[in-house]
Write a protein that holds these residues in place. Structure first.
Motif, PDB file in Angstrom:
ATOM      1  N   ARG A  34      49.934 -39.602 -10.956  1.00 53.81           N
ATOM      2  CA  ARG A  34      49.360 -40.609 -10.041  1.00 53.81           C
ATOM      3  C   ARG A  34      49.949 -41.985 -10.327  1.00 53.81           C
ATOM      4  O   ARG A  34      50.220 -42.754  -9.392  1.00 53.81           O
ATOM      5  CB  ARG A  34      47.829 -40.638 -10.180  1.00 53.81           C
ATOM      6  CG  ARG A  34      47.124 -39.470  -9.524  1.00 53.81           C
ATOM      7  CD  ARG A  34      45.625 -39.678  -9.452  1.00 53.81           C
ATOM      8  NE  ARG A  34      44.996 -39.703 -10.762  1.00 53.81           N
ATOM      9  CZ  ARG A  34      44.641 -38.620 -11.448  1.00 53.81           C
ATOM     10  NH1 ARG A  34      44.866 -37.410 -10.932  1.00 53.81           N
ATOM     11  NH2 ARG A  34      44.062 -38.724 -12.624  1.00 53.81           N
ATOM     12  N   GLN A  35      50.134 -42.298 -11.596  1.00 53.00           N
ATOM     13  CA  GLN A  35      50.736 -43.586 -11.950  1.00 53.00           C
ATOM     14  C   GLN A  35      52.115 -43.740 -11.316  1.00 53.00           C
ATOM     15  O   GLN A  35      52.447 -44.785 -10.766  1.00 53.00           O
ATOM     16  CB  GLN A  35      50.876 -43.705 -13.471  1.00 53.00           C
ATOM     17  CG  GLN A  35      49.673 -44.260 -14.190  1.00 53.00           C
ATOM     18  CD  GLN A  35      50.020 -44.550 -15.641  1.00 53.00           C
ATOM     19  OE1 GLN A  35      50.227 -43.633 -16.426  1.00 53.00           O
ATOM     20  NE2 GLN A  35      50.101 -45.810 -15.987  1.00 53.00           N
ATOM     21  N   ASP A  38      51.843 -44.003  -7.444  1.00 52.75           N
ATOM     22  CA  ASP A  38      51.256 -45.293  -7.055  1.00 52.75           C
ATOM     23  C   ASP A  38      52.220 -46.449  -7.338  1.00 52.75           C
ATOM     24  O   ASP A  38      52.268 -47.422  -6.583  1.00 52.75           O
ATOM     25  CB  ASP A  38      49.939 -45.522  -7.794  1.00 52.75           C
ATOM     26  CG  ASP A  38      48.803 -44.665  -7.252  1.00 52.75           C
ATOM     27  OD1 ASP A  38      48.994 -44.033  -6.191  1.00 52.75           O
ATOM     28  OD2 ASP A  38      47.731 -44.623  -7.884  1.00 52.75           O
ATOM     29  N   THR A  49      47.425 -54.705  -5.448  1.00 49.36           N
ATOM     30  CA  THR A  49      46.216 -54.011  -5.900  1.00 49.36           C
ATOM     31  C   THR A  49      46.567 -52.681  -6.550  1.00 49.36           C
ATOM     32  O   THR A  49      46.088 -52.352  -7.646  1.00 49.36           O
ATOM     33  CB  THR A  49      45.246 -53.770  -4.720  1.00 49.36           C
ATOM     34  OG1 THR A  49      44.887 -55.024  -4.152  1.00 49.36           O
ATOM     35  CG2 THR A  49      44.005 -53.040  -5.196  1.00 49.36           C
ATOM     36  N   LYS A  50      47.424 -51.927  -5.882  1.00 51.27           N
ATOM     37  CA  LYS A  50      47.835 -50.620  -6.432  1.00 51.27           C
ATOM     38  C   LYS A  50      48.650 -50.812  -7.706  1.00 51.27           C
ATOM     39  O   LYS A  50      48.513 -50.049  -8.668  1.00 51.27           O
ATOM     40  CB  LYS A  50      48.638 -49.837  -5.392  1.00 51.27           C
ATOM     41  CG  LYS A  50      48.731 -48.341  -5.704  1.00 51.27           C
ATOM     42  CD  LYS A  50      49.317 -47.567  -4.549  1.00 51.27           C
ATOM     43  CE  LYS A  50      48.333 -47.342  -3.439  1.00 51.27           C
ATOM     44  NZ  LYS A  50      47.233 -46.392  -3.813  1.00 51.27           N
ATOM     45  N   GLU A  52      48.378 -53.214  -9.888  1.00 51.96           N
ATOM     46  CA  GLU A  52      47.456 -53.565 -10.974  1.00 51.96           C
ATOM     47  C   GLU A  52      46.683 -52.342 -11.454  1.00 51.96           C
ATOM     48  O   GLU A  52      46.374 -52.212 -12.649  1.00 51.96           O
ATOM     49  CB  GLU A  52      46.505 -54.661 -10.512  1.00 51.96           C
ATOM     50  CG  GLU A  52      47.203 -56.012 -10.333  1.00 51.96           C
ATOM     51  CD  GLU A  52      46.309 -57.068  -9.699  1.00 51.96           C
ATOM     52  OE1 GLU A  52      45.285 -56.675  -9.095  1.00 51.96           O
ATOM     53  OE2 GLU A  52      46.641 -58.267  -9.806  1.00 51.96           O
ATOM     54  N   GLN A  53      46.371 -51.424 -10.549  1.00 52.01           N
ATOM     55  CA  GLN A  53      45.701 -50.178 -10.935  1.00 52.01           C
ATOM     56  C   GLN A  53      46.590 -49.353 -11.859  1.00 52.01           C
ATOM     57  O   GLN A  53      46.114 -48.762 -12.839  1.00 52.01           O
ATOM     58  CB  GLN A  53      45.353 -49.360  -9.683  1.00 52.01           C
ATOM     59  CG  GLN A  53      44.212 -49.931  -8.861  1.00 52.01           C
ATOM     60  CD  GLN A  53      44.015 -49.194  -7.539  1.00 52.01           C
ATOM     61  OE1 GLN A  53      44.789 -48.299  -7.189  1.00 52.01           O
ATOM     62  NE2 GLN A  53      42.987 -49.565  -6.801  1.00 52.01           N
ATOM     63  N   VAL A  54      47.879 -49.321 -11.556  1.00 48.09           N
ATOM     64  CA  VAL A  54      48.831 -48.577 -12.388  1.00 48.09           C
ATOM     65  C   VAL A  54      48.876 -49.167 -13.794  1.00 48.09           C
ATOM     66  O   VAL A  54      48.851 -48.433 -14.793  1.00 48.09           O
ATOM     67  CB  VAL A  54      50.241 -48.588 -11.759  1.00 48.09           C
ATOM     68  CG1 VAL A  54      51.266 -47.968 -12.719  1.00 48.09           C
ATOM     69  CG2 VAL A  54      50.248 -47.825 -10.435  1.00 48.09           C
ATOM     70  N   ARG A  56      46.575 -50.938 -15.331  1.00 49.90           N
ATOM     71  CA  ARG A  56      45.315 -50.671 -16.032  1.00 49.90           C
ATOM     72  C   ARG A  56      45.229 -49.212 -16.488  1.00 49.90           C
ATOM     73  O   ARG A  56      44.724 -48.916 -17.578  1.00 49.90           O
ATOM     74  CB  ARG A  56      44.118 -50.991 -15.126  1.00 49.90           C
ATOM     75  CG  ARG A  56      43.852 -52.477 -14.956  1.00 49.90           C
ATOM     76  CD  ARG A  56      42.467 -52.703 -14.371  1.00 49.90           C
ATOM     77  NE  ARG A  56      42.298 -52.082 -13.070  1.00 49.90           N
ATOM     78  CZ  ARG A  56      42.589 -52.672 -11.917  1.00 49.90           C
ATOM     79  NH1 ARG A  56      43.077 -53.903 -11.895  1.00 49.90           N
ATOM     80  NH2 ARG A  56      42.397 -52.042 -10.773  1.00 49.90           N
ATOM     81  N   ALA A  57      45.736 -48.295 -15.660  1.00 47.46           N
ATOM     82  CA  ALA A  57      45.664 -46.864 -15.984  1.00 47.46           C
ATOM     83  C   ALA A  57      46.487 -46.518 -17.217  1.00 47.46           C
ATOM     84  O   ALA A  57      46.243 -45.495 -17.870  1.00 47.46           O
ATOM     85  CB  ALA A  57      46.143 -46.033 -14.790  1.00 47.46           C
ATOM     86  N   THR A  60      44.434 -45.845 -20.203  1.00 49.08           N
ATOM     87  CA  THR A  60      43.779 -44.542 -20.175  1.00 49.08           C
ATOM     88  C   THR A  60      44.728 -43.450 -20.651  1.00 49.08           C
ATOM     89  O   THR A  60      44.358 -42.579 -21.448  1.00 49.08           O
ATOM     90  CB  THR A  60      43.283 -44.217 -18.751  1.00 49.08           C
ATOM     91  OG1 THR A  60      42.424 -45.258 -18.297  1.00 49.08           O
ATOM     92  CG2 THR A  60      42.557 -42.885 -18.715  1.00 49.08           C
ATOM     93  N   SER A 107      54.326 -48.252 -15.472  1.00 49.83           N
ATOM     94  CA  SER A 107      53.801 -49.616 -15.607  1.00 49.83           C
ATOM     95  C   SER A 107      54.900 -50.654 -15.417  1.00 49.83           C
ATOM     96  O   SER A 107      54.660 -51.720 -14.830  1.00 49.83           O
ATOM     97  CB  SER A 107      53.159 -49.800 -16.991  1.00 49.83           C
ATOM     98  OG  SER A 107      51.890 -49.210 -17.024  1.00 49.83           O
TER      99      SER A 107
END
Length: 230
Positions: A34-35, A38, A49-50, A52-54, A56-57, A60, A107
């Motif tokens: 998904r990273q 995305d 937005t997407k 920044e989600q990458v 942050r992920a 995880t 990232s």
């Protein structure tokens, strides 16, 4: 509890632990997949937005690597696995390192997307990002599927695909260098695209590694430094 039932209980628990590390590897692989997907979308669509989600992920994915590694260490210490079970634990410990690095590369792409978003669409390079990104994403998906199914043929196809990615990457880089020479004003933005393409090429290398661990798992041969023909 008699000896027979006690031994059966230990064996059953052991099998659960082996199934768990395979399941958790699959979950980590799904997260890394998904990273990557995305990050490509974030770059091409200038979607902050997407992106920044990458980024942050990535934390995880890093924590998943630590957790699975600890599971593998416990199995090695308590169960002292042999033969195919030992190969599985070793393959998983290697695979999670590649998945963590895939997350790092995704990232990097996402950070490039954030840096470029304020500049609008790049004049060149997004076609190459889409194309190579699609190949690399498929490689990663197929390598994870091959690992889950212990599918040698699929794993070998992933290794073959890495050659295609390397060729496409080389062609794209030459074209982008030529474009920068023709239009010096584009240098900064095209360099950002080139860094992203480099990250995608490395993701392909890590996906190839995952496929090679499948070959190791199935037949016990380490083929990381072996030519495809061999």
């Amino acid at each position: 509890m008699d000896i027979t039932s006690h031994t059966h209980h230990i064996s059953q628990q052991y099998n659960i632990e082996l199934d768990d590390i395979r399941k958790h590897l699959s979950e980590m692989g799904g997260m890394a997949q998904r990273q990557v997907n995305d990050a490509i979308i974030a770059l091409v669509d200038a979607d902050i937005t997407k992106a920044e989600q990458v980024v942050r992920a990535d934390k995880t994915v890093n924590s998943m690597e630590v957790s699975i590694d600890e599971e593998c260490i416990r199995i090695l210490a308590r169960r002292q696995p042999a033969a195919s079970d030992l190969r599985l634990v070793i393959a998983v410990t290697k695979a999670i390192t590649d998945l963590e690095r895939i997350g790092d590369e995704a990232s990097k792409i996402a950070r490039q997307a954030i840096a470029m978003s304020s500049e609008g669409l790049a004049p060149r390079g997004y076609v190459e990002v889409r194309h190579i990104g699609g190949l690399v994403s498929r490689m990663l998906q197929d390598s994870l599927d091959a690992f889950a199914r212990l599918d040698m043929e699929m794993a070998e196809n992933v290794v073959q695909m890495d050659r295609t990615v390397d060729l496409e990457y080389g062609t794209a880089m030459r074209e982008l260098v030529t474009f920068m020479m023709e239009d010096p004003r584009s240098i900064t933005r095209v360099l950002n695209i080139m860094w992203s393409l480099r990250a995608l090429e490395r993701i392909g290398d890590h996906a190839r590694n995952l496929a090679q661990y499948v070959i190791y798992l199935v037949n016990g041969e380490d083929v990381r430094h072996t030519s495809l023909e061999e």
